[in-house]
Scaffold this motif. Sequence first.
Motif, PDB file in Angstrom:
ATOM      1  N   ALA A 185      24.427 -18.305  76.554  1.00  0.00           N
ATOM      2  CA  ALA A 185      25.210 -17.812  75.205  1.00  0.00           C
ATOM      3  C   ALA A 185      24.171 -16.752  74.411  1.00  0.00           C
ATOM      4  O   ALA A 185      24.998 -16.000  73.807  1.00  0.00           O
ATOM      5  CB  ALA A 185      25.425 -19.088  74.660  1.00  0.00           C
ATOM      6  N   ALA A 186      22.990 -17.167  74.437  1.00  0.00           N
ATOM      7  CA  ALA A 186      21.949 -16.257  73.861  1.00  0.00           C
ATOM      8  C   ALA A 186      22.148 -14.698  74.347  1.00  0.00           C
ATOM      9  O   ALA A 186      22.155 -13.709  73.670  1.00  0.00           O
ATOM     10  CB  ALA A 186      20.682 -16.797  73.726  1.00  0.00           C
ATOM     11  N   ILE A 187      22.155 -14.783  75.438  1.00  0.00           N
ATOM     12  CA  ILE A 187      22.176 -13.256  76.343  1.00  0.00           C
ATOM     13  C   ILE A 187      23.316 -12.402  75.910  1.00  0.00           C
ATOM     14  O   ILE A 187      23.514 -11.402  75.527  1.00  0.00           O
ATOM     15  CB  ILE A 187      21.834 -13.614  77.519  1.00  0.00           C
ATOM     16  N   VAL A 188      24.553 -13.456  76.198  1.00  0.00           N
ATOM     17  CA  VAL A 188      25.645 -12.720  75.994  1.00  0.00           C
ATOM     18  C   VAL A 188      26.062 -12.298  74.589  1.00  0.00           C
ATOM     19  O   VAL A 188      26.400 -11.107  74.311  1.00  0.00           O
ATOM     20  CB  VAL A 188      26.702 -13.487  76.291  1.00  0.00           C
ATOM     21  N   TYR A 189      25.651 -13.172  73.599  1.00  0.00           N
ATOM     22  CA  TYR A 189      25.896 -12.978  72.305  1.00  0.00           C
ATOM     23  C   TYR A 189      25.048 -11.590  71.906  1.00  0.00           C
ATOM     24  O   TYR A 189      25.493 -10.727  71.229  1.00  0.00           O
ATOM     25  CB  TYR A 189      25.422 -14.034  71.408  1.00  0.00           C
ATOM     26  N   ALA A 190      23.650 -11.530  72.421  1.00  0.00           N
ATOM     27  CA  ALA A 190      22.973 -10.461  71.915  1.00  0.00           C
ATOM     28  C   ALA A 190      23.487  -9.090  72.439  1.00  0.00           C
ATOM     29  O   ALA A 190      23.402  -8.007  72.067  1.00  0.00           O
ATOM     30  CB  ALA A 190      21.295 -10.725  72.310  1.00  0.00           C
ATOM     31  N   VAL A 191      23.926  -9.110  73.670  1.00  0.00           N
ATOM     32  CA  VAL A 191      24.562  -7.991  74.393  1.00  0.00           C
ATOM     33  C   VAL A 191      25.486  -7.297  73.728  1.00  0.00           C
ATOM     34  O   VAL A 191      25.658  -6.090  73.339  1.00  0.00           O
ATOM     35  CB  VAL A 191      24.804  -8.226  75.700  1.00  0.00           C
ATOM     36  N   LEU A 192      26.498  -8.261  73.137  1.00  0.00           N
ATOM     37  CA  LEU A 192      27.784  -7.792  72.562  1.00  0.00           C
ATOM     38  C   LEU A 192      27.300  -7.273  71.194  1.00  0.00           C
ATOM     39  O   LEU A 192      27.759  -6.136  70.817  1.00  0.00           O
ATOM     40  CB  LEU A 192      28.643  -9.068  72.266  1.00  0.00           C
ATOM     41  N   VAL A 193      26.387  -7.728  70.568  1.00  0.00           N
ATOM     42  CA  VAL A 193      26.153  -7.333  69.100  1.00  0.00           C
ATOM     43  C   VAL A 193      25.428  -6.060  69.210  1.00  0.00           C
ATOM     44  O   VAL A 193      25.722  -4.972  68.613  1.00  0.00           O
ATOM     45  CB  VAL A 193      25.122  -8.468  68.249  1.00  0.00           C
ATOM     46  N   SER A 194      24.432  -5.907  70.268  1.00  0.00           N
ATOM     47  CA  SER A 194      23.673  -4.853  70.473  1.00  0.00           C
ATOM     48  C   SER A 194      24.538  -3.532  70.792  1.00  0.00           C
ATOM     49  O   SER A 194      24.355  -2.480  70.396  1.00  0.00           O
ATOM     50  CB  SER A 194      22.595  -5.056  71.424  1.00  0.00           C
ATOM     51  N   GLY A 195      25.451  -3.903  71.808  1.00  0.00           N
ATOM     52  CA  GLY A 195      26.314  -2.889  72.086  1.00  0.00           C
ATOM     53  C   GLY A 195      26.960  -2.363  71.022  1.00  0.00           C
ATOM     54  O   GLY A 195      27.272  -0.965  70.954  1.00  0.00           O
ATOM     55  N   LEU A 196      27.933  -3.065  70.159  1.00  0.00           N
ATOM     56  CA  LEU A 196      28.442  -2.857  69.089  1.00  0.00           C
ATOM     57  C   LEU A 196      27.805  -1.871  68.275  1.00  0.00           C
ATOM     58  O   LEU A 196      28.177  -0.830  67.572  1.00  0.00           O
ATOM     59  CB  LEU A 196      29.043  -3.848  68.397  1.00  0.00           C
ATOM     60  N   ILE A 197      26.589  -2.260  67.919  1.00  0.00           N
ATOM     61  CA  ILE A 197      25.650  -1.688  66.920  1.00  0.00           C
ATOM     62  C   ILE A 197      25.131  -0.077  67.476  1.00  0.00           C
ATOM     63  O   ILE A 197      25.198   0.893  66.729  1.00  0.00           O
ATOM     64  CB  ILE A 197      24.484  -2.378  66.515  1.00  0.00           C
ATOM     65  N   THR A 198      25.132  -0.020  68.972  1.00  0.00           N
ATOM     66  CA  THR A 198      24.823   1.427  69.268  1.00  0.00           C
ATOM     67  C   THR A 198      25.915   2.300  69.322  1.00  0.00           C
ATOM     68  O   THR A 198      25.661   3.415  69.055  1.00  0.00           O
ATOM     69  CB  THR A 198      24.444   0.852  70.845  1.00  0.00           C
ATOM     70  N   ILE A 199      27.017   1.541  69.681  1.00  0.00           N
ATOM     71  CA  ILE A 199      28.365   2.597  69.734  1.00  0.00           C
ATOM     72  C   ILE A 199      28.535   2.999  68.303  1.00  0.00           C
ATOM     73  O   ILE A 199      29.011   4.339  68.054  1.00  0.00           O
ATOM     74  CB  ILE A 199      29.453   1.734  70.515  1.00  0.00           C
TER      75      ILE A 199
END
Length: 585
Positions: A185-199
């Motif tokens: 859960a921690a990894i999935v949550y972090a990947v989603l948020v970091s991907g959004l912020i980068t885009i």
Amino acid sequence: MALRFARLTGGFWSGRTAARAWFWSLLLASAIILSVFANVTVNRWNGWFFDALEKRDSESALIAMAVFPVLVLIVAGLGVVILVSRETFQVHWRQWVTARLADSWVGQRRFFRLSLSGYEPANPEYRIADDVRWATEPVVDFAIGLLSAVITIITFIEILWKIGGSLTVEAGGTTVVIPAYLVLAAIVYAVLVSGLITIVGRKLPGLIAARNEGEARLRFSLMRIRDHGETIALSRTEAGERRAVARTYDSLVGRWLAMIRQRGRLTWITNGSGALVPVVPLLLAAPKYLSGDMSLGGVVQVAAAFVMVQNAFNWVLDNFMRIAEWLAAARRVNELADALERVDHEPPGEHLAIAPSADGLLHLEEVTLIDRDGRTLVADISCALTPGTTLHISGELGLGKAALIQAVAGLWPWGRGEIRLPEGAFVTAVPHKLHLSEGSLRAVLETGRTLPEEQLQTVLRRYGLSSLAPMLDETRDWDRELATGDRQRLALARAELEQPDIVLLDEATSAFDTDAALELLDHLRAARPEAIIIAFGQGAGFAEAATHRLLLKRAGGVVRMAARPAAADPAASPLAAPAHAGPAE
């Protein structure tokens, strides 16, 4: 860009600064590692304390409370070490990078050659003073954050894995086991948020760079008004300057607003994530707590570990603005460094040859000077001057005068022909208006050499500056305090102390009448009888006194060497050195 910046600044870890750089680097890294383990210990203390509360174990709770101040002291002490070592390292690294760029910019007169080259980046002084800071300080913080994030992920994921365990879900008669579900859960949550912020924030670095450029332009516009205040006030052109500043600021406002809009989009994600992170682990741990598979202390430990892992994974999210600002600053520093390297290369197209002369004379052989766009400024200048000669150049020089002075001084690169200087000759130029940086007169006169005070005072008195002799060490804004005539006297005194072999006078006595000007130049000639003096536009009186004269006239749109009038009688000239005078070619 990052690799180019690393090559530019990595020399701090080698050479004379290596010991200092490695000491502070290793101290900082050690403190960060110990700090992470201190945080792990605090996390375990949470589990210990809350489990004692849940079991109503007063003895364990009291022991935990007694241990806690020690943990606080350790964490606080490590924080102090990190702060001191980080900021000390930042100061020393910035000092090294600034010194390297400043020395490169000022050294070999590159600041001037760069302005002629056509590829000078905007506001090089701002890049050295401010952009170096914004390009070095965040790197240290980024390194701290990355190291801390990596260690945090490794240590706290172990806590999530061990305490959280697996989650069993039953749906429709089917049992599904999710191993290490809190870690996933921690990894999935972090990947989603970091991907959004980068885009969403991909345009931010360019917008920040544009804003910084606009800030520099505004400062330059305001400095221009201060530097030319007298001219603007006397000619009453302040309305035009006000409009120019307003246009510059309007452009800056537009750049700021574009950046603000982009940051507003990012804030939706950062604020939303900030609100969710503390709640998500509690929701995920609640089923196991309610079923009795996890204690209250375990829930608190897991929640704290999830937040720590999330913060570590979201390092890009938390530092996106600073990364964007760093990219903008690093790009501007790289551009300046590249331009300084480029200016040392051969100029494109035709270039003037500078070589030593075998006979000890100064030769200008078919010298033609052009600007960087290929337009001819002066053409076909030829002469040969022996030591002790005084040459007066007059006529329609215009921009060609500055180019000719710079060419003899070794600064003007574009043209044809050859300038041959006496072997090891030192060339100095005496300008129409000497620029005096804020400081002491001693610093102005010593020009890199420590001279006896008596010699400095004698030279000042010789050139009519007796009133300044007692003020050699006073720090003032001499550029504003001294009138044009006094600045010209000081420039001639400085030229004498430099002991030049070739002196270029650029209307250096324009503030005086002919007799006073000749008297000042007599002092220079007496001090340097072997020097070759070339004077540009000094006036008719000086022309008659010079040993040689050169007249330039415009022909066919180009300034060329004209038929020379008869040379003055050397014996009648107070500036002549008859034993060494030679004819112009």
